[in-house]
Scaffold this active site. Structure first.
Site, PDB file in Angstrom:
ATOM      1  N   ASN A 164       0.805  -1.232   0.000  1.00  0.00           N
ATOM      2  CA  ASN A 164       0.000   0.000   0.000  1.00  0.00           C
ATOM      3  C   ASN A 164       0.833   1.275   0.000  1.00  0.00           C
ATOM      4  OD1 ASN A 164       0.773  -0.310   2.682  1.00  0.00           O
ATOM      5  ND2 ASN A 164      -1.130   0.540   3.493  1.00  0.00           N
ATOM      6  N   GLU A 262       4.253  -3.657  12.567  1.00  0.00           N
ATOM      7  CA  GLU A 262       3.287  -2.573  12.341  1.00  0.00           C
ATOM      8  C   GLU A 262       2.071  -3.208  11.693  1.00  0.00           C
ATOM      9  OE1 GLU A 262       3.224   0.262  13.481  1.00  0.00           O
ATOM     10  OE2 GLU A 262       5.287   0.314  14.194  1.00  0.00           O
ATOM     11  N   CYS A 296      -3.281   1.508   6.668  1.00  0.00           N
ATOM     12  CA  CYS A 296      -3.565   1.020   8.026  1.00  0.00           C
ATOM     13  C   CYS A 296      -4.075   2.158   8.891  1.00  0.00           C
ATOM     14  CB  CYS A 296      -2.407   0.279   8.663  1.00  0.00           C
ATOM     15  SG  CYS A 296      -0.817   0.844   8.200  1.00  0.00           S
ATOM     16  N   GLU A 476       7.988   3.003  14.222  1.00  0.00           N
ATOM     17  CA  GLU A 476       8.792   3.325  13.052  1.00  0.00           C
ATOM     18  C   GLU A 476       8.923   4.843  12.985  1.00  0.00           C
ATOM     19  OE1 GLU A 476       6.759   0.636   9.869  1.00  0.00           O
ATOM     20  OE2 GLU A 476       8.931   0.353  10.021  1.00  0.00           O
TER      21      GLU A 476
HETATM   22  C1  UN1 Z   1      -0.068   2.974   6.236  1.00  0.00           C
HETATM   23  O1  UN1 Z   1      -1.231   3.274   6.407  1.00  0.00           O
HETATM   24  O2  UN1 Z   1       0.255   1.811   5.993  1.00  0.00           O
HETATM   25  O3  UN1 Z   1      -0.191   8.554   7.729  1.00  0.00           O
HETATM   26  C2  UN1 Z   1       1.008   4.002   6.281  1.00  0.00           C
HETATM   27  C3  UN1 Z   1      -0.363   8.063   6.629  1.00  0.00           C
HETATM   28  C4  UN1 Z   1       0.831   7.774   5.742  1.00  0.00           C
HETATM   29  C5  UN1 Z   1       1.430   6.455   6.080  1.00  0.00           C
HETATM   30  C6  UN1 Z   1       0.424   5.359   6.158  1.00  0.00           C
HETATM   31  N1  UN1 Z   1       1.799   8.815   5.865  1.00  0.00           N
HETATM   32  O4  UN1 Z   1      -1.478   7.759   6.241  1.00  0.00           O
END
Ligand code: UN1
Length: 507
Positions: A164, A262, A296, A476
């Site tokens: 993603n 994560e 996520c 992270e």
């Molecule tokens: C993810 O959702 O896997 O804050 C990472 C955010 C992005 C990173 C998302 N800068 O939605």
């Protein structure tokens, strides 16, 4: 937004890319080949890549182990210069990479550009860390004795990354790992093999010595598993589903590896009755349907105060109906396809679950049937109402363009409902009441809380990660990632010329 437009060159050239593994500074194949396809039109092969074997993993680990012997001794500021160079090359190839990303996994071009930019930000941030990597000095309890801590690399790191954020997430992991003196083996998601290959090309071009960065394509069950079981891997960093993460955690427990996980989210945005509703609406649309809900951090629950729910919902439906669904590579698109057929099936499955549980579809809820999309994995932006906290769709991660509306009667109920999930990644509250905002910052159980902003939008110099089943306590990004990729070494220097016994001789 005005894009620099060398797109046309790439639009014409859709010859599949041949991606290889990268081991010990060489591009190498493996006997079996797989394909990554365009989710907008699955007939288009974007790239072929090796379906690597355990032998390929073993060769990559040997190469990383060999390179570690010298890489760990390269001064951190010198390692950092190479990391900086990665950032410069990413910037140079930003449009090309973004276009490839939109073709390979379907996110709209503006978002793909953002994804590459996140990699650039990471490179510049961690290059700076090369001249910091601070330790501590502290007085000893004994005379003529010096005490300090230094960060030392962990060793050989396996980085298992999702599709993603095909550039940003490998960069979040690889760049701090490298600046800290580790060597790496990247095992990218198969859906974004071409993006991972182009990123590795950039590592190569930046001048990272052979063996410091290795790339092994292929299936999680073969390549991923072999990495977890390999005795010469010291650390595993994984981003993906909670189910896979818990298996990885268990295996790494058994094989004594450091593991950073994560995992999933079931993020909620609260809209209180005193909120700026226009702002909250924009936030909800971006949080829920950006990246087709495949973050996520995506907003999958919207907790609306009963006083504004009807009005807010009406506006939300109107705006959702206007979202432009289409190919990621079309610069008018706001919502692209899902990444592959199994993600589409997953979303369809959750829609069935929602209906069985008694939720009501207010908009969307189906595969897009337009003729031009019939070879793609398109699902219409969906809003469900009547969702209650015990329903599966209120608790399980869907990873698609599906937003569940839930009604709240008070601030306290909102916080309790937001927290009532096994996950704890991102969270958001829209309110003009500063007291409530601060109570929310204190009481929300999540790794990230946004006040008057959506649940997505993390920046690379702050810690990223979550509580509960979202992770295993690591973070992270930011300086927190240094704690993942280094060990603390505590050093005592006794310059008294005699034996000094701690806890004894100074009493
Ligand atoms: C993810 O959702 O896997 O804050 C990472 C955010 C992005 C990173 C998302 N800068 O939605």
């Amino acid at each position: 937004m005005v894009l620099l437009k060398p797109w046309d060159i790439w639009i014409m050239d859709t010859t599949p890319l041949t991606c290889l593994n990268y081991i010990d500074g060489n591009w190498v194949g493996s006997p079996t080949i797989k394909e990554s396809r365009n989710p907008t039109d699955w007939r288009e092969v974007v790239a072929t890549f090796p379906s690597s074997s355990i032998d390929d993993v073993n060769t990559a680990v040997e190469s990383a182990r060999r390179a570690y012997k010298t890489w760990r001794l390269v001064p951190a500021p010198v390692r950092a210069e190479l990391v900086y160079r990665v950032g410069e090359l990413l910037l140079q190839r930003k449009e090309e990479l973004a276009y490839l990303m939109s073709r390979e996994m379907g996110k709209p071009l503006t978002e793909s550009l953002g994804d590459v930019q996140e990699g650039v930000d990471c490179a510049f941030y961690y290059a700076g860390e090369g001249r910091r990597l601070f330790g501590q000095t502290t007085p000893s309890e004994l005379n003529n004795k010096f005490a300090m801590t230094v960060r030392v690399p962990v060793g050989v790191c396996a980085l298992i990354t999702p599709w993603n954020f095909p550039i940003a997430i490998p960069c979040w992991k690889a760049l701090p790992a490298l600046v800290c003196g580790n060597t790496i083996i990247l095992k990218p998601a198969q859906d974004t093999s071409a993006c991972a290959t182009m990123l590795t090309e950039i590592f190569h071009e930046a001048g990272l010595p052979p063996g410091v960065v290795n790339l092994v394509h292929g299936a999680g069950e073969i390549v991923g598993r072999a990495l977890l079981e390999h005795p010469d891997i010291d650390l595993v960093s994984f981003t993906g589903s909670s189910a896979t993460g818990s298996e990885i955690g268990a295996t790494c427990g058994r094989t004594h590896k450091r593991v950073c996980l994560e995992l999933g989210g079931k993020n909620a945005q609260i809209v209180m009755e005193d909120a700026d509703l226009e702002l909250a609406l924009e936030g909800a649309l971006w949080g829920a349907f950006g990246t087709t809900g495949q973050r996520c951090t995506a907003t999958s629950r919207l907790l609306l105060h009963r006083d504004i729910k009807a009005e807010f919902t009406a506006q939300l439906l109107e705006q959702t109906s206007k979202l432009r669904v289409g190919a990621g590579t079309d610069d008018q698109t706001q919502v692209g396809p899902l990444v592959n057929s199994s993600q589409l099936e997953r979303v369809e499955h959750y829609l069935e679950v929602a209906l069985t549980e008694g939720a009501k579809v207010l908009i969307g809820g189906e595969v897009v049937t337009e003729e031009k999309f019939k070879h793609g994995y398109f699902f219409s932006p969906t809003i469900l109402d009547g969702v209650t906290p015990t329903m599966r769709i209120a608790r399980e991660e869907i990873f698609g363009p599906v937003l569940a509306l839930m009604e709240i009667n008070s601030f306290e109920e909102a916080i309790a409902m937001l927290n009532d999930t096994p996950y704890g990644l991102s969270s958001s509250i829209y309110t003009r009441d500063v007291n409530r905002a601060f109570q929310a910052m204190r009481d929300i159980e999540a790794g990230i809380t946004y006040i008057n902003g959506p649940t997505i939008g993390a920046e690379v110099h702050l810690p990223f990660g979550g509580v509960k089943q979202t992770g295993n306590g690591h973070r992270e990004a930011g300086s927190a990632a240094l704690d993942v990729f280094t060990d603390w070494k505590t050093i005592y220097v006794d310059f008294s010329g005699r034996l000094q016994r701690a806890q004894i001789d100074n009493r």
